[in-house]
Motif scaffolding. Structure first.
Motif, PDB file in Angstrom:
ATOM      1  N   TYR A  54       0.838  -1.213   0.000  1.00 34.16           N
ATOM      2  CA  TYR A  54       0.000   0.000   0.000  1.00 34.16           C
ATOM      3  C   TYR A  54       0.868   1.256   0.000  1.00 34.16           C
ATOM      4  CZ  TYR A  54      -3.738   3.279   1.037  1.00 34.16           C
ATOM      5  OH  TYR A  54      -4.618   4.337   0.978  1.00 34.16           O
ATOM      6  N   TYR A  55       1.963   1.203   0.734  1.00 36.07           N
ATOM      7  CA  TYR A  55       2.920   2.313   0.718  1.00 36.07           C
ATOM      8  C   TYR A  55       3.501   2.482  -0.677  1.00 36.07           C
ATOM      9  CZ  TYR A  55       7.118   4.985   2.046  1.00 36.07           C
ATOM     10  OH  TYR A  55       8.115   5.930   2.140  1.00 36.07           O
ATOM     11  N   GLN A  56       3.857   1.384  -1.311  1.00 42.45           N
ATOM     12  CA  GLN A  56       4.465   1.458  -2.645  1.00 42.45           C
ATOM     13  C   GLN A  56       3.518   2.106  -3.661  1.00 42.45           C
ATOM     14  OE1 GLN A  56       7.623   0.752  -2.928  1.00 42.45           O
ATOM     15  NE2 GLN A  56       7.688  -0.025  -0.839  1.00 42.45           N
ATOM     16  N   VAL A  57       2.252   1.709  -3.657  1.00 38.40           N
ATOM     17  CA  VAL A  57       1.331   2.245  -4.662  1.00 38.40           C
ATOM     18  C   VAL A  57       0.987   3.705  -4.394  1.00 38.40           C
ATOM     19  CG1 VAL A  57       0.346   0.007  -5.242  1.00 38.40           C
ATOM     20  CG2 VAL A  57      -0.739   1.384  -3.460  1.00 38.40           C
ATOM     21  N   CYS A  58       1.172   4.148  -3.161  1.00 39.72           N
ATOM     22  CA  CYS A  58       0.856   5.538  -2.833  1.00 39.72           C
ATOM     23  C   CYS A  58       2.028   6.495  -3.057  1.00 39.72           C
ATOM     24  CB  CYS A  58       0.371   5.638  -1.384  1.00 39.72           C
ATOM     25  SG  CYS A  58      -1.300   4.997  -1.135  1.00 39.72           S
ATOM     26  N   ILE A  59       3.236   5.981  -3.166  1.00 40.19           N
ATOM     27  CA  ILE A  59       4.399   6.846  -3.365  1.00 40.19           C
ATOM     28  C   ILE A  59       4.285   7.674  -4.655  1.00 40.19           C
ATOM     29  CG2 ILE A  59       6.884   6.840  -3.858  1.00 40.19           C
ATOM     30  CD1 ILE A  59       6.189   6.602  -0.915  1.00 40.19           C
ATOM     31  N   ILE A  61       1.629   8.670  -6.092  1.00 38.86           N
ATOM     32  CA  ILE A  61       0.556   9.639  -5.853  1.00 38.86           C
ATOM     33  C   ILE A  61       1.095  10.794  -5.019  1.00 38.86           C
ATOM     34  CG2 ILE A  61      -1.722   9.979  -4.821  1.00 38.86           C
ATOM     35  CD1 ILE A  61      -2.228   6.973  -5.356  1.00 38.86           C
ATOM     36  N   LYS A  62       1.878  10.450  -4.011  1.00 37.44           N
ATOM     37  CA  LYS A  62       2.549  11.481  -3.206  1.00 37.44           C
ATOM     38  C   LYS A  62       3.421  12.364  -4.079  1.00 37.44           C
ATOM     39  CE  LYS A  62       6.443  10.660  -1.768  1.00 37.44           C
ATOM     40  NZ  LYS A  62       7.862  10.928  -2.180  1.00 37.44           N
ATOM     41  N   ASP A  63       4.206  11.746  -4.947  1.00 38.25           N
ATOM     42  CA  ASP A  63       5.111  12.517  -5.801  1.00 38.25           C
ATOM     43  C   ASP A  63       4.347  13.356  -6.827  1.00 38.25           C
ATOM     44  OD1 ASP A  63       7.582  11.784  -4.660  1.00 38.25           O
ATOM     45  OD2 ASP A  63       7.505   9.851  -5.666  1.00 38.25           O
ATOM     46  N   ALA A  64       3.218  12.854  -7.302  1.00 39.36           N
ATOM     47  CA  ALA A  64       2.396  13.626  -8.227  1.00 39.36           C
ATOM     48  C   ALA A  64       1.829  14.877  -7.543  1.00 39.36           C
ATOM     49  CB  ALA A  64       1.261  12.768  -8.776  1.00 39.36           C
ATOM     50  N   ASN A  65       1.518  14.747  -6.263  1.00 36.55           N
ATOM     51  CA  ASN A  65       1.054  15.913  -5.516  1.00 36.55           C
ATOM     52  C   ASN A  65       2.157  16.957  -5.365  1.00 36.55           C
ATOM     53  OD1 ASN A  65      -1.738  15.431  -4.820  1.00 36.55           O
ATOM     54  ND2 ASN A  65      -1.026  13.745  -3.535  1.00 36.55           N
ATOM     55  N   ILE A  66       3.368  16.503  -5.154  1.00 36.03           N
ATOM     56  CA  ILE A  66       4.496  17.434  -5.065  1.00 36.03           C
ATOM     57  C   ILE A  66       4.664  18.159  -6.393  1.00 36.03           C
ATOM     58  CG2 ILE A  66       7.007  17.606  -4.799  1.00 36.03           C
ATOM     59  CD1 ILE A  66       6.799  15.230  -2.829  1.00 36.03           C
ATOM     60  N   LEU A  67       4.607  17.426  -7.488  1.00 34.36           N
ATOM     61  CA  LEU A  67       4.738  18.050  -8.811  1.00 34.36           C
ATOM     62  C   LEU A  67       3.623  19.051  -9.068  1.00 34.36           C
ATOM     63  CD1 LEU A  67       5.715  15.007 -11.082  1.00 34.36           C
ATOM     64  CD2 LEU A  67       7.185  16.863 -10.300  1.00 34.36           C
ATOM     65  N   ALA A  68       2.404  18.722  -8.638  1.00 33.90           N
ATOM     66  CA  ALA A  68       1.264  19.605  -8.876  1.00 33.90           C
ATOM     67  C   ALA A  68       1.428  20.944  -8.160  1.00 33.90           C
ATOM     68  CB  ALA A  68      -0.025  18.930  -8.423  1.00 33.90           C
ATOM     69  N   ASN A  69       2.171  20.945  -7.055  1.00 32.86           N
ATOM     70  CA  ASN A  69       2.356  22.165  -6.272  1.00 32.86           C
ATOM     71  C   ASN A  69       3.661  22.890  -6.581  1.00 32.86           C
ATOM     72  OD1 ASN A  69      -0.072  21.858  -4.837  1.00 32.86           O
ATOM     73  ND2 ASN A  69       0.889  20.509  -3.326  1.00 32.86           N
ATOM     74  N   CYS A  70       4.481  22.305  -7.452  1.00 29.72           N
ATOM     75  CA  CYS A  70       5.822  22.842  -7.702  1.00 29.72           C
ATOM     76  C   CYS A  70       5.846  23.683  -8.981  1.00 29.72           C
ATOM     77  CB  CYS A  70       6.831  21.697  -7.808  1.00 29.72           C
ATOM     78  SG  CYS A  70       8.511  22.259  -8.180  1.00 29.72           S
ATOM     79  N   PRO A  71       6.157  24.978  -8.870  1.00 29.21           N
ATOM     80  CA  PRO A  71       6.190  25.845 -10.053  1.00 29.21           C
ATOM     81  C   PRO A  71       7.527  25.815 -10.797  1.00 29.21           C
ATOM     82  CG  PRO A  71       6.566  27.174  -8.103  1.00 29.21           C
ATOM     83  CD  PRO A  71       6.359  25.759  -7.624  1.00 29.21           C
ATOM     84  N   ASP A  72       8.512  25.130 -10.218  1.00 29.09           N
ATOM     85  CA  ASP A  72       9.853  25.160 -10.803  1.00 29.09           C
ATOM     86  C   ASP A  72      10.025  24.029 -11.810  1.00 29.09           C
ATOM     87  OD1 ASP A  72      12.714  26.225 -10.678  1.00 29.09           O
ATOM     88  OD2 ASP A  72      13.015  24.097 -10.226  1.00 29.09           O
ATOM     89  N   ARG A  73      10.240  24.385 -13.059  1.00 33.11           N
ATOM     90  CA  ARG A  73      10.294  23.381 -14.125  1.00 33.11           C
ATOM     91  C   ARG A  73      11.485  22.443 -13.964  1.00 33.11           C
ATOM     92  NH1 ARG A  73      10.844  25.000 -20.460  1.00 33.11           N
ATOM     93  NH2 ARG A  73      13.040  25.134 -19.900  1.00 33.11           N
ATOM     94  N   GLU A  74      12.636  22.977 -13.580  1.00 36.86           N
ATOM     95  CA  GLU A  74      13.815  22.124 -13.440  1.00 36.86           C
ATOM     96  C   GLU A  74      13.616  21.074 -12.346  1.00 36.86           C
ATOM     97  OE1 GLU A  74      17.414  24.300 -12.981  1.00 36.86           O
ATOM     98  OE2 GLU A  74      17.202  25.404 -14.870  1.00 36.86           O
ATOM     99  N   THR A  75      12.987  21.481 -11.261  1.00 40.42           N
ATOM    100  CA  THR A  75      12.709  20.529 -10.188  1.00 40.42           C
ATOM    101  C   THR A  75      11.734  19.462 -10.666  1.00 40.42           C
ATOM    102  OG1 THR A  75      13.084  22.181  -8.458  1.00 40.42           O
ATOM    103  CG2 THR A  75      11.764  20.259  -7.859  1.00 40.42           C
ATOM    104  N   ALA A 129      -2.069   9.644   5.608  1.00 42.66           N
ATOM    105  CA  ALA A 129      -1.643  10.893   6.242  1.00 42.66           C
ATOM    106  C   ALA A 129      -0.440  11.478   5.515  1.00 42.66           C
ATOM    107  CB  ALA A 129      -1.305  10.644   7.712  1.00 42.66           C
ATOM    108  N   TYR A 130       0.461  10.616   5.073  1.00 43.82           N
ATOM    109  CA  TYR A 130       1.642  11.081   4.345  1.00 43.82           C
ATOM    110  C   TYR A 130       1.253  11.665   2.986  1.00 43.82           C
ATOM    111  CZ  TYR A 130       6.264  10.888   2.139  1.00 43.82           C
ATOM    112  OH  TYR A 130       7.433  11.186   1.470  1.00 43.82           O
ATOM    113  N   VAL A 131       0.381  10.977   2.269  1.00 45.40           N
ATOM    114  CA  VAL A 131      -0.070  11.481   0.969  1.00 45.40           C
ATOM    115  C   VAL A 131      -0.805  12.811   1.147  1.00 45.40           C
ATOM    116  CG1 VAL A 131      -1.586  11.028  -1.002  1.00 45.40           C
ATOM    117  CG2 VAL A 131      -0.189   9.184  -0.053  1.00 45.40           C
ATOM    118  N   ASN A 132      -1.623  12.906   2.177  1.00 48.74           N
ATOM    119  CA  ASN A 132      -2.367  14.135   2.432  1.00 48.74           C
ATOM    120  C   ASN A 132      -1.434  15.283   2.778  1.00 48.74           C
ATOM    121  OD1 ASN A 132      -5.022  15.363   2.579  1.00 48.74           O
ATOM    122  ND2 ASN A 132      -4.706  15.498   4.789  1.00 48.74           N
TER     123      ASN A 132
END
Length: 243
Positions: A54-59, A61-75, A129-132
């Motif tokens: 379950y942790y593996q499949v959510c990682i 999703i977690k990273d997609a949330n980080i990308l969605a909030n990140c305005p820096d293209r290089e990052t 909680a981590y994904v949230n």
């Protein structure tokens, strides 16, 4: 409080403080210690593999949330590799499929693993909680929470070194995930540390980062707590409630 206690750490000092948090890593949790010493039963190994899936499949999703909030293209261009590593791409199955193969190697069926029917409520709650957190936090904070990966190569190497001896019944094909993460985790740490050491400059910010890292360490430890209750103590959720 002295001025020194209010002074920000240098990059070297700050990184040392972050790495010092290893003492809270789940490599020290009794469940993992027993696993590493060959003291778990087949059912206990299977329970761990099924829940960690379950942790593996959510990682990703977690990273997609980080990308969605990140305005820096290089990052974003660097961070997106983490999603590919887990989800896979054409010709490269990825970490999630590798974990399914681990599940099959320990005697679970693909359906048992992917259905998530064995996932304990405590594990689900901790991972969610981590994904949230990643969904709502500033992207720098969400990104730096991944720095538990600083401690991951050691735990993966333990499994590669000890499991074949302790658990000879596990099919060797199942170890691909651990070998894969030895190199990926080190690469991810380099990028995560760069973001972290650049962003947290003041004493208050650096203290905040230690709290964030402790939160992620708590997630991993809590997952192991839930599995200990269910598979070691034989007290799964509602064990004392009549059906």
């Amino acid at each position: 409080m002295s001025n020194r206690e209010n002074t920000a750490w240098s990059r070297v000092e700050f990184e040392a403080q972050l790495r010092g948090m290893e003492k809270f890593y789940h490599i020290h949790h009794p469940y993992n210690v027993m696993m590493n010493e060959g003291k778990l039963t087949k059912a206990q190994i299977q329970g761990w593999v099924a829940n960690r899936f379950y942790y593996q499949v959510c990682i990703p999703i977690k990273d997609a949330n980080i990308l969605a909030n990140c305005p820096d293209r290089e990052t974003r261009a660097k961070w997106v590799q983490r999603i590919i590593d887990h989800d896979g791409q054409a010709g490269e199955p990825g970490g999630i499929e590798a974990w399914i193969q681990l599940g099959i190697a320990v005697g679970l069926s693909r359906e048992e693993i992917t259905s998530l029917k064995h996932v304990l409520p405590g594990v689900r709650f901790a991972v969610d909680a981590y994904v949230n957190f990643a969904r709502k936090a500033d992207w720098h904070e969400a990104a730096s929470s991944s720095l538990t990966e600083m401690f991951a190569p050691k735990i993966h190497q333990q499994r590669l070194s000890n499991w074949p001896e302790h658990y000879p019944w596990i099919e060797p094909e199942g170890y691909a995930y651990f070998r894969k993460r030895l190199t990926e985790a080190r690469r991810d740490v380099e990028h995560g540390l760069e973001i972290t050491l650049d962003y947290y400059k003041t004493h208050e910010q650096q203290q905040r980062m230690l709290q964030i890292l402790k939160f992620k360490l708590d997630v991993l430890w809590t997952m192991a707590d839930a599995m200990t209750m269910a598979y070691i103590k034989d007290m799964p959720p509602y064990f004392n409630v009549a059906a």
